[in-house]
Design a protein around this motif. Structure first.
Motif, mmCIF file in Angstrom:
data_model
loop_
_atom_site.group_PDB
_atom_site.id
_atom_site.type_symbol
_atom_site.label_atom_id
_atom_site.label_comp_id
_atom_site.label_asym_id
_atom_site.label_seq_id
_atom_site.Cartn_x
_atom_site.Cartn_y
_atom_site.Cartn_z
ATOM 1 N N ILE A 421 0.831 -1.205 0.000
ATOM 2 C CA ILE A 421 0.000 0.000 0.000
ATOM 3 C C ILE A 421 0.870 1.261 0.000
ATOM 4 O O ILE A 421 0.665 2.176 -0.797
ATOM 5 N N ILE A 422 1.858 1.309 0.885
ATOM 6 C CA ILE A 422 2.751 2.478 0.917
ATOM 7 C C ILE A 422 3.572 2.553 -0.356
ATOM 8 O O ILE A 422 3.756 3.635 -0.927
ATOM 9 N N GLU A 423 4.059 1.417 -0.826
ATOM 10 C CA GLU A 423 4.850 1.399 -2.049
ATOM 11 C C GLU A 423 4.054 1.960 -3.218
ATOM 12 O O GLU A 423 4.558 2.765 -4.013
ATOM 13 N N ALA A 424 2.778 1.567 -3.343
ATOM 14 C CA ALA A 424 1.938 2.057 -4.438
ATOM 15 C C ALA A 424 1.644 3.542 -4.285
ATOM 16 O O ALA A 424 1.637 4.290 -5.269
ATOM 17 N N ALA A 425 1.390 3.987 -3.053
ATOM 18 C CA ALA A 425 1.046 5.391 -2.826
ATOM 19 C C ALA A 425 2.201 6.329 -3.162
ATOM 20 O O ALA A 425 1.982 7.452 -3.604
ATOM 21 N N LEU A 426 3.440 5.873 -2.953
ATOM 22 C CA LEU A 426 4.604 6.736 -3.162
ATOM 23 C C LEU A 426 5.118 6.709 -4.597
ATOM 24 O O LEU A 426 5.895 7.578 -4.983
ATOM 25 N N ARG A 427 4.685 5.734 -5.358
ATOM 26 C CA ARG A 427 5.208 5.592 -6.714
ATOM 27 C C ARG A 427 4.860 6.814 -7.554
ATOM 28 O O ARG A 427 3.718 7.244 -7.622
ATOM 29 N N GLY A 428 5.868 7.401 -8.151
ATOM 30 C CA GLY A 428 5.654 8.584 -8.973
ATOM 31 C C GLY A 428 5.634 9.885 -8.207
ATOM 32 O O GLY A 428 5.362 10.939 -8.786
ATOM 33 N N THR A 429 5.919 9.833 -6.889
ATOM 34 C CA THR A 429 5.934 11.054 -6.080
ATOM 35 C C THR A 429 7.359 11.352 -5.628
ATOM 36 O O THR A 429 8.277 10.560 -5.847
ATOM 37 N N LYS A 430 7.531 12.475 -4.943
ATOM 38 C CA LYS A 430 8.851 12.858 -4.460
ATOM 39 C C LYS A 430 9.103 12.389 -3.025
ATOM 40 O O LYS A 430 10.176 12.626 -2.476
ATOM 41 N N THR A 431 8.120 11.765 -2.403
ATOM 42 C CA THR A 431 8.303 11.220 -1.057
ATOM 43 C C THR A 431 8.967 9.855 -1.146
ATOM 44 O O THR A 431 8.515 8.991 -1.900
ATOM 45 N N LYS A 432 10.028 9.672 -0.380
ATOM 46 C CA LYS A 432 10.776 8.418 -0.425
ATOM 47 C C LYS A 432 10.181 7.390 0.529
ATOM 48 O O LYS A 432 9.604 7.735 1.562
ATOM 49 N N ILE A 433 10.350 6.141 0.192
ATOM 50 C CA ILE A 433 9.912 5.065 1.059
ATOM 51 C C ILE A 433 11.026 4.714 2.043
ATOM 52 O O ILE A 433 12.187 4.587 1.666
#
Length: 482
Positions: A421-433
């Protein structure tokens, strides 16, 4: 004369052919450099920006079901469905080495067809083929800090659990309890493809001079905050460190057990480390401020007011949420879901897993919209910290009595995160996992378990970690990526 005429007739086809070749070459060169050519690409290949409706539904015929594990989220966890359109980039989590239980994503009620992001958002953003597969000697190799193994380390722990009383909550300071075994303290995480610098507190504070690190999240976020305070002080009494909670409104309100957070400043380097409690990452607003038992509006589409108010003062922001997303916590806290400033009337969105997914995507997208005006800010979203209740849950006799480090394996071999869920939400954004799920899953012996300061029998805590302990590694991974 006749021979010359024949020569001219024979040369004319050759000239026509050469002219055609030259014209074709020129046209191709012009076409390749013409920006109009790129307009023939699909818009989603350039800008995979979904509408807010992306959270509401997902085509069932293109999804893959991935069931969660009770040991991370408990019995009420859902089957989580994540859309997969690009199998190469979204291959999911490979199994970890060893026999430890598989990692799950969030603690929620069991609901079929849970609310994961649909195809355009859950899959990796499609990039023009020329750029996607291009390799260049000038491109730095990206380190996957979450892939690696635990190794023995004589220089661990990084601080003393006896001496860090100034920053540690007593319930997590396992050295002060009746626990007899502390072998879990003697390991460090070693990424497979890169070196993680050894933590040194003086160097860390110099590096963070005039900077503010903010943790916003649940009690696991508070553990990471306390861990970093112990690391930065070496676990020693530090009277010079200033309590600056008032600057951020972090004061204990009348009738409250504790303030909503803490903020401390190291005056020599002007480094501030703070924590704010926001278990859901929603904006919580009492419906009747004069009534202490009033319901509380839980705005799923609005980040916490604290984050919105003080974002410009942060240089590093670490978010987390997860274990409060269950019906018991929401009802117990009297949280009422709101969207667009009014009570949520969408029954599908009211499902716990869909509401959580909606909130995570909303927070991440809001942050992405703010980053252009905060160029100094680095944002991280920490993945879920796994639970290790065996033979029951926290209220049904579940326990975590293992004291053998990494009895289920010591290595993470998967490429992707276990927190889909977190991986999908961050994909394509500037927030790093900040991916800590799989490596923490291997360390079930590091929980608080049944031990207390009083030495009396207590409910097993197989959610929170002993400190010093696993959250120290989370901070090492964070520092390595700042």
């Amino acid at each position: 004369m006749k021979g010359g005429f024949n020569y001219k007739m024979l040369g004319r086809p050759v000239s026509v052919t050469l002219t055609a070749l030259v014209c074709t070459t020129i046209l191709l060169l012009v076409w390749e450099k013409n920006p109009f050519a790129d307009t023939l690409l699909l818009a989603r290949e350039h800008f995979p920006i979904p509408s807010i409706d992306f959270l509401e539904d997902s085509p069932k015929n293109s999804s893959k079901s991935m069931k969660t594990d009770e040991n991370v989220q408990g019995k009420d966890s859902p089957s989580i469905i994540i859309e997969k359109t690009n199998k190469t980039q979204n291959s999911g989590a490979a199994p970890m080495q060893g026999n430890s239980p598989s990692t799950t994503i969030e603690e929620t009620n069991k609901i079929e067809n849970s609310g994961a992001a649909p195809t355009d958002f859950a899959s990796s953003p499609r990039v023009h083929e020329r750029n996607l597969n291009a390799t260049s000697p000038y491109q730095p190799k990206v380190c996957n800090y979450a892939k690696g193994r635990w190794i023995p380390e004589s220089r661990r722990p990084l601080y003393s659990g006896f001496h860090c009383k100034q920053w540690l909550s007593a319930m997590w300071a396992c050295r002060l309890t009746q626990r007899p075994d502390f072998s879990f303290e003697g390991y460090r995480w070693k990424p497979e493809s890169c070196e993680m610098p050894e933590f040194e507190r003086s160097a860390f504070l110099r590096r963070m001079q005039d900077k503010t690190i903010a943790f916003i999240g649940d009690s696991l976020g508070r553990q990471q905050f306390q861990s970093l305070m112990c690391m930065a002080t070496g676990g020693e009494e530090s009277p010079e460190v200033q309590n600056v909670g008032k600057e951020y409104g972090l004061v204990k309100r009348r009738g409250a057990i504790r303030p909503d957070g803490w903020a401390y400043r190291f005056p020599k380097t002007n480094t501030t480390i703070l924590y704010y409690w926001s278990a859901s990452l929603c904006d919580l607003v009492p419906l009747n401020s004069s009534n202490r038992t009033t319901d509380i509006a839980m705005h799923l589409d609005r980040p916490p007011a604290f984050m919105r108010q003080y974002l410009d003062r942060f240089d590093v922001l670490v978010l987390n949420t997860g274990h409060h997303w269950n019906r018991g916590k929401i009802n117990g806290n009297r949280w009422v879901m709101y969207v667009d400033g009014k009570p949520n009337e969408d029954k599908r969105r009211a499902q716990i897993d869909r509401a959580k997914n909606f909130t995570i995507h909303s927070v991440v997208r809001w942050l992405d919209s703010q980053l252009p005006s905060h160029p100094h800010l680095k944002t991280f979203f920490r993945t879920i910290s796994p639970r290790h209740f065996f033979n029951g849950d926290w209220n049904t006799g579940g326990s975590c009595d293992n004291t053998t480090p990494m009895s289920g394996g010591s290595e993470v071999v998967q490429e992707g995160s276990s927190d889909l869920i977190i991986e999908a939400a961050l994909r394509g954004t500037k927030t790093k996992i900040l991916d800590i799920t799989a490596l923490s899953q291997l360390r079930d012996e590091g929980h608080v378990s049944r031990y207390t300061i009083r030495g009396t029998a207590a409910v097993n805590d197989c959610l929170h970690w002993c400190l010093p302990g696993i959250p120290d590694t989370w901070n090492e991974l964070l520092i390595a990526q700042i």
